[in-house]
Design a protein around this motif. Structure first.
Motif, PDB file in Angstrom:
ATOM      1  N   PHE A  38       0.916  -1.195  -0.025  1.00 12.00           N
ATOM      2  CA  PHE A  38       0.011  -0.256  -0.063  1.00 12.00           C
ATOM      3  C   PHE A  38       0.856   1.230   0.157  1.00 12.00           C
ATOM      4  N   ARG A  40       0.625   5.436  -0.308  1.00  8.62           N
ATOM      5  CA  ARG A  40      -0.350   6.570  -0.424  1.00  8.62           C
ATOM      6  C   ARG A  40      -0.178   7.447  -1.333  1.00  8.62           C
ATOM      7  N   TYR A 232      -0.980  -1.556  -4.406  1.00  9.29           N
ATOM      8  CA  TYR A 232      -2.218  -0.252  -4.518  1.00  9.29           C
ATOM      9  C   TYR A 232      -1.389   1.053  -4.300  1.00  9.29           C
ATOM     10  N   THR A 234      -1.980   5.453  -4.301  1.00 11.72           N
ATOM     11  CA  THR A 234      -2.917   6.346  -3.442  1.00 11.72           C
ATOM     12  C   THR A 234      -3.740   5.637  -2.695  1.00 11.72           C
ATOM     13  N   GLU A 235      -3.262   4.756  -1.762  1.00 15.58           N
ATOM     14  CA  GLU A 235      -4.172   4.084  -0.870  1.00 15.58           C
ATOM     15  C   GLU A 235      -3.300   4.223   0.488  1.00 15.58           C
ATOM     16  N   ILE A 237      -2.935   4.188   4.291  1.00 17.61           N
ATOM     17  CA  ILE A 237      -3.454   3.280   5.387  1.00 17.61           C
ATOM     18  C   ILE A 237      -3.149   4.136   6.502  1.00 17.61           C
ATOM     19  N   GLY A 251      -8.143   1.844   5.358  1.00 20.82           N
ATOM     20  CA  GLY A 251      -7.802   2.419   4.203  1.00 20.82           C
ATOM     21  C   GLY A 251      -7.522   1.270   3.249  1.00 20.82           C
ATOM     22  N   ASP A 252      -7.546  -0.054   3.500  1.00 19.52           N
ATOM     23  CA  ASP A 252      -7.500  -1.128   2.567  1.00 19.52           C
ATOM     24  C   ASP A 252      -8.664  -1.047   1.737  1.00 19.52           C
ATOM     25  N   PRO A 253      -8.711  -1.229   0.243  1.00 16.96           N
ATOM     26  CA  PRO A 253      -9.586  -1.223  -0.530  1.00 16.96           C
ATOM     27  C   PRO A 253     -10.546  -2.565  -0.298  1.00 16.96           C
ATOM     28  N   SER A 255     -11.932  -4.360   2.228  1.00 21.24           N
ATOM     29  CA  SER A 255     -11.966  -4.221   3.582  1.00 21.24           C
ATOM     30  C   SER A 255     -12.021  -5.547   4.397  1.00 21.24           C
TER      31      SER A 255
END
Length: 443
Positions: A38, A40, A232, A234-235, A237, A251-253, A255
């Motif tokens: 992940f 960001r 991922y 733009t994710e 956490i 924030g995990d797509p 969920s």
């Protein structure tokens, strides 16, 4: 060889898509884990990434690698990056008109001895003093007292002022991003052991022809995708939440997903936000928050193609800039010059436009000619580029007191300062520790 992940393989989340995080993820997938990364930001690489602004596409700081970066080069090969992405050359410390030391393409110690014979701006006593310094370190097997600074080491080895000014102190600041008076002699000795004292190939300069995001993080992400990993961007956490013996991530797509292990591979000052909710990690959070930092300022000046340096990298002294890089000679646009100022200094108290003007003037002095105005200028200041590599600095390990929570980053405990190789080694070491813990759990 990659072990294909079984359905019952451990699930590992890696938070952070920089060099440490991607090295950790690649190594975990190679060991058969199911991995999700992940990041960001929209651009991968962390504190070694591509930046696009004001018409320039450049790195957030001018980085170079060394031949001694064995783990970085191993993983680059593994994800399909070819050596041709580097401009490679023997170590060349060149201050035009003042000093030049170029390592010869020979086995150690001849590479340094012949380099010293050919050196410019050194008398015979200085040549002998340089060899004596390396012998001084070898006699101690490069194991120095933890309290010693680089300045104290140079004093003990009676190094002449000229060698300190053009060789040892610039190498210290370039490698450790910490002034010699404050820098750890033990870590500096580790760097010299594996580069200058190891042979011509180990001290070889490797300047990437492509941006730092494309050098490793992006090819690593592609490799992960081909081998069952997930990446991922733009994710963000925001929290690691315990869920029985496992963890879920805010924030995990996906969920509903639960992870057996979570690797925090962000910058240290972002890691503390994720670690703070765990009571067992309070001492760790305090130690990370206590880390001191040093900045790096890089100014890119895009001139017309008539502007060219006498070498791809030249040193400067007496002004603000410490090194100038000619990106046009290493795969970039002709006329693109990068000026680097490492560690703290008076430049931090000067307005940006005055720093840029001073760097332009210093470049004119170095080249002994009037330069045309730069078509574009971009200055990037990473205020917390690296930790300050001081003696007896407490650096955390990859394992934490919270089961299943791990650290990866250039700041974790290791032999090297905050470099790309330090980050990669930390990521690989973290992956090995996670794999070892998983194996113990299964027995």
């Amino acid at each position: 060889m990659v072990q294909r992940a079984r359905l019952d393989a451990p699930q590992v989340a890696v938070i952070g898509g920089g060099y440490a995080g991607m090295a950790c993820a690649v190594e975990l997938v190679r060991k058969g884990a199911r991995v999700a990364v992940f990041e960001r930001a929209s651009v991968m690489g962390g504190r070694a990434r591509r930046v696009e602004k004001d018409g320039l596409s450049v790195d957030n700081g001018q980085h170079l690698l060394l031949g001694a970066y064995s783990e970085t080069q191993r993983l680059l090969r593994h994800v399909g990056v070819r050596p041709s992405v580097f401009h490679s050359a023997p170590l060349d410390l060149y201050y035009p008109g003042k000093f030049r030391l170029t390592a010869a393409s020979l086995p150690a110690p001849l590479h340094l001895a012949v380099g010293l014979l050919r050196a410019q701006g050194m008398d015979w006593s200085e040549r002998r003093a340089c060899l004596r310094f390396i012998q001084h370190l070898k006699a101690q097997r490069f194991r120095l007292p933890v309290h010693l600074t680089v300045s104290q080491l140079l004093d003990n080895a009676t190094q002449p002022e000229r060698l300190r000014r053009f060789l040892w102190e610039p190498l210290c600041v370039a490698a450790l991003n910490t002034p010699a008076a404050e820098a750890s002699a033990r870590v500096f000795a580790n760097v010299l052991r594996d580069t200058l004292a190891a042979g011509a190939s180990a001290s070889e300069l490797l300047i990437p022809k492509i941006d730092l995001s494309e050098l490793f993080p992006v090819p690593a992400a592609r490799w992960l995708g081909r081998n069952g990993g997930q990446v991922y961007v733009t994710e963000a956490i925001t929290e690691i939440v315990p869920h029985g013996p496992r963890y879920r991530l805010e924030g995990d797509p996906v969920s509903a997903r639960r992870f057996d292990h979570v690797v925090v591979a962000t910058a240290p000052y972002h890691a503390t936000d994720l670690l703070a909710p765990f009571a067992a990690l309070a001492p760790l959070v305090a130690s990370i928050q206590a880390l001191p930092y040093e900045p790096i300022l890089t100014t890119y000046l895009q001139y017309d193609d008539s502007v060219r340096l006498p070498a791809p990298m030249i040193g400067a002294e007496g002004g603000l800039a410490q090194w100038f890089f000619d990106r046009g000679q290493t795969g970039g646009p002709a006329g693109l010059i990068a000026a680097v100022i490492s560690a703290r200094g008076p430049h931090l108290d000067i307005p940006k436009h005055e720093v840029e003007l001073a760097i332009h003037n210093e470049l004119e002095t170095l080249l002994d000619r009037r330069l045309p105005p730069a078509d574009s200028i971009l200055t990037i200041t990473e205020k917390r580029a690296t930790f300050a590599c001081r003696p007896q600095l407490a650096r955390p390990g990859v394992k934490t007191a919270q089961r299943g929570i791990w650290l990866a980053g250039d700041y974790v405990d290791g032999p090297y300062p905050a470099t790309i190789e330090g980050a990669v080694r930390a990521g690989v070491g973290c992956a090995q520790a996670v794999a070892g813990a998983t194996k113990n759990d299964q027995q």
